[in-house]
Write a protein that holds these residues in place. Sequence first.
Motif, mmCIF file in Angstrom:
data_model
loop_
_atom_site.group_PDB
_atom_site.id
_atom_site.type_symbol
_atom_site.label_atom_id
_atom_site.label_comp_id
_atom_site.label_asym_id
_atom_site.label_seq_id
_atom_site.Cartn_x
_atom_site.Cartn_y
_atom_site.Cartn_z
ATOM 1 N N GLU A 244 20.724 -5.080 35.815
ATOM 2 C CA GLU A 244 21.303 -6.330 36.605
ATOM 3 C C GLU A 244 22.858 -6.193 36.954
ATOM 4 O O GLU A 244 23.058 -6.587 38.072
ATOM 5 C CB GLU A 244 21.370 -7.283 35.572
ATOM 6 C CG GLU A 244 21.529 -8.858 36.079
ATOM 7 C CD GLU A 244 21.333 -9.919 35.011
ATOM 8 O OE1 GLU A 244 21.794 -10.831 35.240
ATOM 9 O OE2 GLU A 244 20.540 -9.562 34.074
ATOM 10 N N LEU A 245 23.776 -5.495 36.244
ATOM 11 C CA LEU A 245 25.027 -5.493 36.693
ATOM 12 C C LEU A 245 25.275 -3.986 37.410
ATOM 13 O O LEU A 245 26.061 -3.906 38.384
ATOM 14 C CB LEU A 245 26.029 -5.443 35.428
ATOM 15 C CG LEU A 245 27.634 -5.235 35.629
ATOM 16 C CD1 LEU A 245 28.019 -6.145 36.407
ATOM 17 C CD2 LEU A 245 28.353 -5.054 34.333
ATOM 18 N N LEU A 246 24.756 -2.852 36.808
ATOM 19 C CA LEU A 246 25.226 -1.759 37.463
ATOM 20 C C LEU A 246 24.111 -1.150 38.483
ATOM 21 O O LEU A 246 24.330 -0.133 38.997
ATOM 22 C CB LEU A 246 25.292 -0.794 36.238
ATOM 23 C CG LEU A 246 26.271 -0.907 35.140
ATOM 24 C CD1 LEU A 246 26.307 -0.281 33.834
ATOM 25 C CD2 LEU A 246 27.621 -1.035 35.436
ATOM 26 N N PHE B 233 29.932 -12.788 32.559
ATOM 27 C CA PHE B 233 28.619 -12.132 33.167
ATOM 28 C C PHE B 233 27.539 -12.839 32.294
ATOM 29 O O PHE B 233 27.715 -12.832 30.774
ATOM 30 C CB PHE B 233 28.594 -10.885 32.802
ATOM 31 C CG PHE B 233 27.558 -9.884 33.309
ATOM 32 C CD1 PHE B 233 26.825 -9.874 34.759
ATOM 33 C CD2 PHE B 233 26.744 -9.397 32.273
ATOM 34 C CE1 PHE B 233 25.936 -9.415 35.075
ATOM 35 C CE2 PHE B 233 25.321 -8.771 32.829
ATOM 36 C CZ PHE B 233 25.050 -8.831 34.167
ATOM 37 N N ARG B 234 26.600 -13.323 32.675
ATOM 38 C CA ARG B 234 25.268 -13.958 32.178
ATOM 39 C C ARG B 234 25.726 -14.861 31.252
ATOM 40 O O ARG B 234 25.230 -14.833 30.001
ATOM 41 C CB ARG B 234 24.507 -12.849 31.430
ATOM 42 C CG ARG B 234 23.549 -12.133 32.275
ATOM 43 C CD ARG B 234 22.953 -11.105 31.401
ATOM 44 N NE ARG B 234 21.691 -10.576 31.901
ATOM 45 C CZ ARG B 234 21.083 -9.545 31.421
ATOM 46 N NH1 ARG B 234 21.282 -9.306 30.155
ATOM 47 N NH2 ARG B 234 19.958 -8.848 32.087
ATOM 48 N N ASP C 107 32.832 5.086 34.702
ATOM 49 C CA ASP C 107 33.148 3.784 35.344
ATOM 50 C C ASP C 107 34.770 3.591 34.949
ATOM 51 O O ASP C 107 35.260 2.878 34.233
ATOM 52 C CB ASP C 107 32.401 2.566 34.883
ATOM 53 C CG ASP C 107 32.810 1.278 35.400
ATOM 54 O OD1 ASP C 107 33.449 1.289 36.651
ATOM 55 O OD2 ASP C 107 32.593 0.272 34.955
ATOM 56 N N PRO D 10 32.595 -7.374 35.810
ATOM 57 C CA PRO D 10 31.958 -8.870 35.362
ATOM 58 C C PRO D 10 31.745 -8.944 34.025
ATOM 59 O O PRO D 10 31.532 -10.236 33.554
ATOM 60 C CB PRO D 10 30.433 -8.719 36.143
ATOM 61 C CG PRO D 10 30.916 -7.770 37.428
ATOM 62 C CD PRO D 10 31.735 -6.773 36.860
ATOM 63 N N LEU D 11 31.514 -7.936 33.105
ATOM 64 C CA LEU D 11 31.438 -8.348 31.830
ATOM 65 C C LEU D 11 32.749 -8.879 31.104
ATOM 66 O O LEU D 11 32.802 -9.405 30.092
ATOM 67 C CB LEU D 11 31.271 -6.764 30.901
ATOM 68 C CG LEU D 11 29.984 -6.257 31.253
ATOM 69 C CD1 LEU D 11 29.876 -4.923 30.622
ATOM 70 C CD2 LEU D 11 28.983 -6.924 30.740
ATOM 71 N N TYR E 141 30.345 3.297 29.192
ATOM 72 C CA TYR E 141 30.868 3.079 30.525
ATOM 73 C C TYR E 141 31.780 4.109 30.845
ATOM 74 O O TYR E 141 31.522 4.535 32.086
ATOM 75 C CB TYR E 141 31.722 1.481 30.609
ATOM 76 C CG TYR E 141 30.790 0.695 30.546
ATOM 77 C CD1 TYR E 141 29.930 0.075 31.436
ATOM 78 C CD2 TYR E 141 30.294 -0.006 28.822
ATOM 79 C CE1 TYR E 141 29.128 -0.974 31.113
ATOM 80 C CE2 TYR E 141 29.447 -0.942 28.860
ATOM 81 C CZ TYR E 141 28.896 -1.495 30.111
ATOM 82 O OH TYR E 141 27.776 -2.427 29.675
ATOM 83 N N VAL F 197 22.544 -4.763 31.004
ATOM 84 C CA VAL F 197 23.387 -4.625 31.806
ATOM 85 C C VAL F 197 23.092 -3.533 33.097
ATOM 86 O O VAL F 197 23.553 -3.583 34.250
ATOM 87 C CB VAL F 197 24.889 -4.158 31.546
ATOM 88 C CG1 VAL F 197 25.356 -5.421 30.773
ATOM 89 C CG2 VAL F 197 25.117 -2.999 30.708
ATOM 90 N N LYS G 168 33.204 -1.268 38.040
ATOM 91 C CA LYS G 168 32.021 -1.744 38.175
ATOM 92 C C LYS G 168 31.560 -2.806 37.011
ATOM 93 O O LYS G 168 30.937 -3.763 37.336
ATOM 94 C CB LYS G 168 30.887 -0.619 38.345
ATOM 95 C CG LYS G 168 30.866 0.000 39.466
ATOM 96 C CD LYS G 168 29.603 0.939 39.536
ATOM 97 C CE LYS G 168 29.898 2.163 40.446
ATOM 98 N NZ LYS G 168 30.226 3.649 39.732
ATOM 99 N N SER G 169 31.990 -2.453 35.833
ATOM 100 C CA SER G 169 31.913 -3.346 34.706
ATOM 101 C C SER G 169 32.705 -4.504 34.608
ATOM 102 O O SER G 169 32.581 -5.208 33.671
ATOM 103 C CB SER G 169 31.809 -2.101 33.459
ATOM 104 O OG SER G 169 33.160 -1.848 33.265
#
Lengths: 707, 707
Positions: B609-611, A642-643, A613, A637-638, A607, B606, A634-635
């Motif tokens: 879907e995420l990035l 996320f998911r 990022d 949501p992790l 990342y 990711v 950007k990351s």
Amino acid sequence: MEYLLRPRSVVIVGASQKRGAIGNSAVRNFIDLDFKGNVYCVNPRYQEIEGFPCFPSVVEVPGEIDVAIIAVPVAFVENAIRECAEKKVSYVVIFSAGFAEMGDEGKQKQEEIKKICKDHDIRVIGPNTMGITNVIDKINLSFTNKGALKWLDGSIGLVSQSGATGHTILNKGEDEKLGFAYMITTGNQLNTTTLDVMEFLLEDEKTDVIAAYMEAVPSGGQLKDIGAKALLNRKPIVVYKSGRSEAGQKAALSHTASLTGSSKSFELVANKYGLVSVDTIEEIIDALKAFNGKKYPKGNRVATVVISGATGIMIADNLAQYNQDLVPLTDQTKNRLREVVADYLPVDNPVDIASTLMMNPAIYKHCIQTLAEAEEVDSLIIHLPLGKSNGGLNFAKDVLDVAKTTDKPIIVLTTGSEEEISPVREYLNENKVPAFSNVVSATKALDYLLSYEKICAERDRINTVSADENELKFYLPNEATVTEPEVKQILKDSNIPVPVGIVGKNIEDLLNKTAGLHYPLVAKIVSPEITHKSDVGGVVLPIKNEEELIQAYQSITENVSKHVPNAKIEGILVEELVEGPFLETIVGVNRDLVFGPIIMCGLGGVYVELLKDVSQRLLPITEKDALEMVKELKSYPLFDGFRNGATYDVPALAKVLADISNLAFSLGEGWSEIEINPLIVREEGKGVVALDGLITLAEREKAIVEQ
Amino acid sequence: MEYLLRPRSVVIVGASQKRGAIGNSAVRNFIDLDFKGNVYCVNPRYQEIEGFPCFPSVVEVPGEIDVAIIAVPVAFVENAIRECAEKKVSYVVIFSAGFAEMGDEGKQKQEEIKKICKDHDIRVIGPNTMGITNVIDKINLSFTNKGALKWLDGSIGLVSQSGATGHTILNKGEDEKLGFAYMITTGNQLNTTTLDVMEFLLEDEKTDVIAAYMEAVPSGGQLKDIGAKALLNRKPIVVYKSGRSEAGQKAALSHTASLTGSSKSFELVANKYGLVSVDTIEEIIDALKAFNGKKYPKGNRVATVVISGATGIMIADNLAQYNQDLVPLTDQTKNRLREVVADYLPVDNPVDIASTLMMNPAIYKHCIQTLAEAEEVDSLIIHLPLGKSNGGLNFAKDVLDVAKTTDKPIIVLTTGSEEEISPVREYLNENKVPAFSNVVSATKALDYLLSYEKICAERDRINTVSADENELKFYLPNEATVTEPEVKQILKDSNIPVPVGIVGKNIEDLLNKTAGLHYPLVAKIVSPEITHKSDVGGVVLPIKNEEELIQAYQSITENVSKHVPNAKIEGILVEELVEGPFLETIVGVNRDLVFGPIIMCGLGGVYVELLKDVSQRLLPITEKDALEMVKELKSYPLFDGFRNGATYDVPALAKVLADISNLAFSLGEGWSEIEINPLIVREEGKGVVALDGLITLAEREKAIVEQ
């Protein structure tokens, strides 16, 4: 700078009788603009120039002199300065070129003059400057001649490192009927920089908005102070800092011989203090138009009246880029609009009245007034496609009438041939209703205003962070590096959790001290001379029991004595292993050479390194800033399920960022980099752990650079 | 369209004696522009209008009519069309509004007229149009009056869906002395769309460059054909397609009642065919200026002459944005420059001659000529800060002289007050040397030219891909879905590797057929009615031996009969597990409703879907395109030894993308989506494996939508 801008008497050293020469233009400016004070010339060859008395030297001029203009070749400048010093002149404007911009020899000449000026307390504009234009008082201490016509005075204070660019901004601004107070071009900035001028303009009562073009930022700290003060006083500063690309920086270096500073860091300063950072001269003008209106939107809800559906689409497209919303209108507003909008036209936002305003001009004003009064609307963009020959000025007057009744910004978009629309646009801008002839500028203008308003609303935040640089809580060691246990102790003392661990000198010591620890463990060599511990076999993990601990001790000591036999060993650090689930993050602070400490955070692995990022802020920061930083990733949501994944302890991460911000100041000036990598972030409510930390000492880095 | 653009006789239906009325302006245009053909009016209330004979109906007009202009209220349009049909008029321009743009009732009216026109083979411009302006022949079939002055004819063909926007482009272009051939505004596009007009302009010998404003793309296929043809003929097309944001699309929907199509897909079309896609009206003008010069750079090596160091920095900053280089000059070039450049100025790129050109104007031309002739230079940007009153036009003439001697593009950047510089800029543009007054436009102009040149250089690639849509190699089943073994068979037949596997009907069958397979295995249910196999317990892995295979069979059959008792079961798919190391990628094809099939690829997890790290192209593609797609990914370094990691088989991945491109056409029109997820990419030279595949049928999707 009062007597610099409004001198009672001036002397032109190097005045000339030759029309077109710099030394003549400078003199003629005082005639053309009917200067009320005393004008003296200095030139050994004449007794009189353009009707003003001429003397062989500054010293021989009778009476006091407020400002000396120096327009002699570079070789004679030093002598002229000495004469000014003897005559006790306080302000000198040096047009002459041939100094620092010309390489080492020129730099040395400039340094010599600088010393004389320091000794005699002389404030210098230039050298290599196009001087000062005081628009309000029609005083032009410059060798350019603006003519007598375009002197629309106003409240914009303009400062430019480049004379040519300053004039381009002034010209373009005047084209758009923007009124200026002063333009000051600083050239080589001998002892007066763009920032010094900005400080003056901040205090000056006649200046409401500041515009600046700069290539270098002479002092990051000064810029921050200016930013903070401007924000508190609500005096917007529009800045175009060039030299953003590598190629641009190279060009700047050969032009002004000064480093431009990192443009990313400059943006962080601008974001924090609400400096309106723009990328072109045209954007300076656009922003000045916007701020000249002195009306700010309370939010991002925009309404627009258009005469062409296509213009409505373009406005919608462009507003979307700046997170502005075309607000849905309430029934009340729609009903009021319907009173005048033709039955066959839908009433919606954009309010498209097509060409119906030609049949009944009152429709236009009614719609604008309605939207200006609508509670759901924060700002308006009004389309005006009519020029001077088909009623455009009357419709502009309607807009102006409405603008007088509201605090909401009204932006006008004029379209058509330049000949037709420019008088309409100028009329509006002269009356402080920002008017533009392209959709990008019109929509961006709202963005400037809203972004500035938002930062102003949070300006108190800037004062709530205590960053007392004198309050040193920690003393950094004199060794080559700070060891990991030392770093961890500093982190611990800064309330940042670190793993449970001990340092042992030998195997007996280790076995004793680890008695209370929970396996599995990790063991690492401790030496101020070993930075990359793994590379020399100085790390073993996982260690599951005493037996493995003994093996680890032996393996580490053997490896280290083999790879770095002379390293000073302080012991072995043994810590409990931190177990998952968790996310690995990186937190760091770097010093920008111009702007000071900058904090960053990001997720570990690809990342930060591959995807860049990363979230950054100028220090100091609060926990609220830190939370914004993390959410900007950007990351992000992790961190946040996320998911159907876990939720991680973002508040604890934010707290570490704020703690590191305080730590950076408590550590004084002796470090160049602080890093926690990885900082383990556990699931929600379970906190964070700094697995490894690094503090790089400034001296050490310097030493490396000097090698 | 010859007689539409150059009619020998016209009739104005709804002609009016009332000055200012649409029906009067249309008539007066023929008088003002001294139209040589026959003009007839139709209005039952008059016998003569503005000196032209007037008749009660079209039918009663004597002689033939090439074009009928209809300017009556919406209610009377149908009758007017019927009269035109009876009179055998081939071309009709309908100014009248009140049709499709007004909702359902209006749409129906439009459809009725459309039918009549189809039956009688009448080509219509409009309704709701501002008509046609033939600049070359001074024929204005419009209700706007351009006056008699600004008719600078040239070779730009302009088409605009919006009349107002068309006129804005024409006005701004004329402000900059761009010469146009025609402007055609299509309004509601009853049976003549912007694309139809573009097809005409492509064939028209008097048109060299096409400019278009469009909100909707009526046919993706037609646009692609136009793009391919334009590229082969080297006729640049500059397009501004609005309605890019969600808000803009909403505004467009209410304006033209048509879907705008995905702007991402539009960009893919533009990229493929070299359409110059711009974001503003101003960029249309900038691009037209650039293409009007008809000179293209061979590469990205730029040289620049500036009069102000600051301008050099700004140019450098902006060029960097478009991957253009300020090229280092050779000693030979430097020596030639040094012949005129003053000793105290460094010779470098930017070539900064400061104000020395005022003392010796020849310096300017010498420097430009030198750079134009330098082998290391592909294009030039020349700064010109002097206006009409201080020699600007003479310096412009110098630039023009040099431009005549070279094929390299020379772009001029004029700076100063608009009053001073606009005559200089206009002089240059009129003489086809692109001149701009801001750095962004000047540098972007080079980008337009270089990007276009690059796509032209590769234009043969477009023809090398065979995409014969008639050659159907596969027949899709009539079931609700295509099962995984069916998809894998199709992939296999398309040369895309799939795991070794078999389908068994029962446990005996399975045990027999798996005898040759290597454990570990995976087992999956096969049913046209089960898409999400894992969700119903229909997948088991890893299976290490026969015993586990039997358990897996039992578990799957039990789970499926419990969760989807009525599903039609076709068997169990058993495959060898693919073992690492590998990267998981996703490859897919979707159909854009307007632009047709679009292929995408990206890394799984990711990344997609995420990035949103995805690379897309319009189909068909070659392996070369595919390779570019993969290398475009931000995560590409992960394929290529990132952090000392492995290198993966990118050529094999690219081959799959090209194979899928072919497959998409061989499958016909029955599918809406093709996906391989995951597509396993092994280490260099070891190939790829499609672990799972999905083909969604168009019918099935339609059925879901209809529910």
